[in-house]
Scaffold this active site. Structure first.
Site, short mmCIF file in Angstrom:
data_model
loop_
_atom_site.label_atom_id
_atom_site.label_comp_id
_atom_site.label_asym_id
_atom_site.label_seq_id
_atom_site.Cartn_x
_atom_site.Cartn_y
_atom_site.Cartn_z
N ASN A 112 22.70 -55.72 -32.68
CA ASN A 112 21.55 -55.14 -31.99
C ASN A 112 20.29 -55.13 -32.84
O ASN A 112 19.20 -54.87 -32.33
CB ASN A 112 21.88 -53.72 -31.52
CG ASN A 112 22.86 -53.70 -30.37
OD1 ASN A 112 23.10 -54.72 -29.73
ND2 ASN A 112 23.45 -52.55 -30.10
N CYS A 163 25.52 -58.03 -19.65
CA CYS A 163 26.66 -57.27 -19.15
C CYS A 163 26.31 -56.57 -17.84
O CYS A 163 25.21 -56.07 -17.66
CB CYS A 163 27.08 -56.21 -20.17
SG CYS A 163 27.92 -56.88 -21.61
N ARG A 215 19.41 -51.78 -15.26
CA ARG A 215 18.57 -51.93 -16.44
C ARG A 215 17.29 -52.70 -16.13
O ARG A 215 17.07 -53.81 -16.60
CB ARG A 215 19.35 -52.61 -17.57
CG ARG A 215 20.58 -51.83 -17.99
CD ARG A 215 21.11 -52.28 -19.32
NE ARG A 215 21.79 -53.55 -19.25
CZ ARG A 215 22.33 -54.16 -20.30
NH1 ARG A 215 22.25 -53.60 -21.48
NH2 ARG A 215 22.95 -55.31 -20.17
N ASP A 220 26.96 -47.12 -26.60
CA ASP A 220 27.76 -48.28 -26.97
C ASP A 220 29.09 -47.89 -27.62
O ASP A 220 29.90 -48.77 -27.92
CB ASP A 220 26.98 -49.18 -27.93
CG ASP A 220 25.99 -50.07 -27.20
OD1 ASP A 220 26.01 -50.10 -25.96
OD2 ASP A 220 25.19 -50.74 -27.88
N ARG A 263 31.00 -61.76 -28.16
CA ARG A 263 29.55 -61.55 -28.12
C ARG A 263 29.11 -60.54 -29.16
O ARG A 263 27.97 -60.58 -29.62
CB ARG A 263 29.12 -61.07 -26.73
CG ARG A 263 29.24 -62.11 -25.64
CD ARG A 263 28.68 -61.57 -24.32
NE ARG A 263 27.37 -60.99 -24.57
CZ ARG A 263 26.98 -59.79 -24.10
NH1 ARG A 263 27.82 -59.06 -23.39
NH2 ARG A 263 25.78 -59.33 -24.34
#
Length: 429
Positions: free
Chosen positions: A23, A126, A131, A316, A408
């Site tokens: 990230n 995802c 979002r 997360d 990923r």
């Protein structure tokens, strides 16, 4: 299609090196678009999302070279990648590329700031909620961009350059804060961002941008000030350790039991999660180079958590912590406040014997004395690793299908767990 097979019941003992943060890596790579000099990133993890973003940046004309590739037996240090965006050949990010990874939408900020225009497909990624990109668009419009949405693309234009402004995010957004930081770095005048995301990855990007010549103050606080500059230079920057990988392996150690030291990381990046782990019965201690997790003999205690932006409990890690709570001695509750559709792992955990009920954004988990291995299917990145964690404590064999989601965001997961005594193997094809 690859699968991962787990035979549960083994405690974890040993050391796990933590990779560079996915990230943080993605926005840092995108920041290479802001300069015609070379941006060198160290400690870059080998992940599917990184490779996909390399392809997307290549579409814009970004060249890259790799040095320090990992040896097959060495997972303690990352790759070094040099990115050069000297010649931007295309300011369009097409659907066939952007649809595969949401973060690739963020190229809109640096392309607009440096080139005065960008045309970027609405994003994919995802399936954990809508979002929307409204916050990105509103923020760029506040900087003076003209934006239209047509045919599934966001077309942005600022022929005279972006203009500094004061912008208050109506809700905290990590992605939109990343984009505003990059765009405002080349805007004329000062930009003040209020209600900015405070995540460590924001600080990492700001640190890199400042090394490139940006003038950013306040990253890591709700108010960030950016004094725009006319151009940015190259820099060399080391990607921060992955706090989500750190938390994931910490939860795995608490689930399986044993004694695991997580190296090359920092506990202060996920203090809320480590506090919750301590409440669950794990012994959590800081080490000079990371975090040690110990759970020997005692059961798992039920803990209620609510996901929140940093410094709260990370969304997360929600799925992973839920897996741990399936073995708690009592009832726990997890409230998801960030994404509206992030409980898709519930039905798969139920296949292993978990007792979980949902009411809106609240999951009620009734701990069970045992889980039983079964075939399960990964639905998204974080959900997939929650199934691996559950499999570590399940009796018999658990087969996790569709593990491309894992690839990923988790580098060499089966190797790292196996090195600590877990029976985990990848089955190809």
């Amino acid at each position: 299609m690859d699968r991962i097979r787990i035979r549960g019941g083994n405690a974890l003992n040993g050391t796990i090196p933590i990779s560079g943060a996915k990230n943080a890596t993605l926005p840092l790579m995108i920041a290479s678009l802001l300069t015609d000099d070379t941006l060198t990133l160290e400690n870059v993890p080998h992940l599917a999302d990184v490779e996909q973003l390399i392809r997307i940046l290549g579409n814009h004309g970004v060249d890259y070279t790799v040095s320090g590739k990992r040896l097959a037996h060495d997972t303690s240090t990352g790759r070094t990648i040099h990115f050069s965006a000297r010649n931007i050949v295309d300011t369009t990010a097409p659907y066939e590329l952007v649809s595969k990874m949401r973060a690739s939408f963020w190229v809109i900020g640096p392309l607009l700031a440096r080139m005065g225009q960008a045309r970027v497909s609405l994003p994919g990624g995802c399936a954990i909620g809508t979002r929307p990109v409204d916050l990105f668009i509103d923020g760029l419009q506040a900087l003076g961009a003209r934006i239209d949405i047509d045919g599934g693309y966001v077309a942005a234009e600022a022929k005279g350059g972006l203009i500094g402004t004061r912008y208050v995010f109506p809700k905290v957004s990590v992605g939109a804060t990343h984009v505003m930081l990059m765009a405002a770095s080349l805007a004329k005048g000062e930009t003040v961002i209020e209600n900015a995301a405070r995540e460590p990855e924001i600080v990492d990007l700001a640190t890199c941008l400042n090394a490139m010549g940006a003038r950013i103050e306040g990253a890591g606080t709700p108010t960030i000030r950016i004094e725009g500059v006319t151009a940015l230079s190259g820099a060399r920057h080391r990607v921060m350790p992955d706090r989500i990988e750190t938390g994931t392996y910490a939860i795995a150690a608490a689930m399986a039991g044993g004694d695991v030291t997580l190296e090359h990381t920092r506990g202060d990046y996920l203090q809320a999660a480590l506090v919750a782990l301590g409440e669950a019965g794990a012994e959590v201690t800081a080490t000079p180079n990371g975090v040690r997790i110990v759970r020997n003999g005692g059961g798992v205690h039920p803990v209620d958590v609510v996901t929140d932006p940093f410094p709260g409990f990370p969304t997360d890690l929600q799925a992973q912590f839920m897996a741990l709570m399936t073995r708690a001695n009592g009832v726990s509750h997890i409230t998801e406040t960030i994404f509206e559709n992030r409980f898709m792992h519930v039905q798969e955990l139920a296949r292993l014997g978990a007792k979980i009920s949902l009411s809106g954004q609240v999951a009620r988990i009734e701990g069970v004395p045992r889980l039983a291995g079964a075939p399960v299917m990964a639905t998204d990145l974080r959900a997939s690793v929650s199934l691996v964690i559950a499999g570590l404590a399940a009796e018999g064999e658990t087969m996790v299908n569709r593990v491309y989601h894992l690839d990923r965001g988790f580098e060499r997961l089966e190797e790292k767990l196996s090195a600590c005594g877990a029976e985990v193997e990848r089955i190809s094809g």
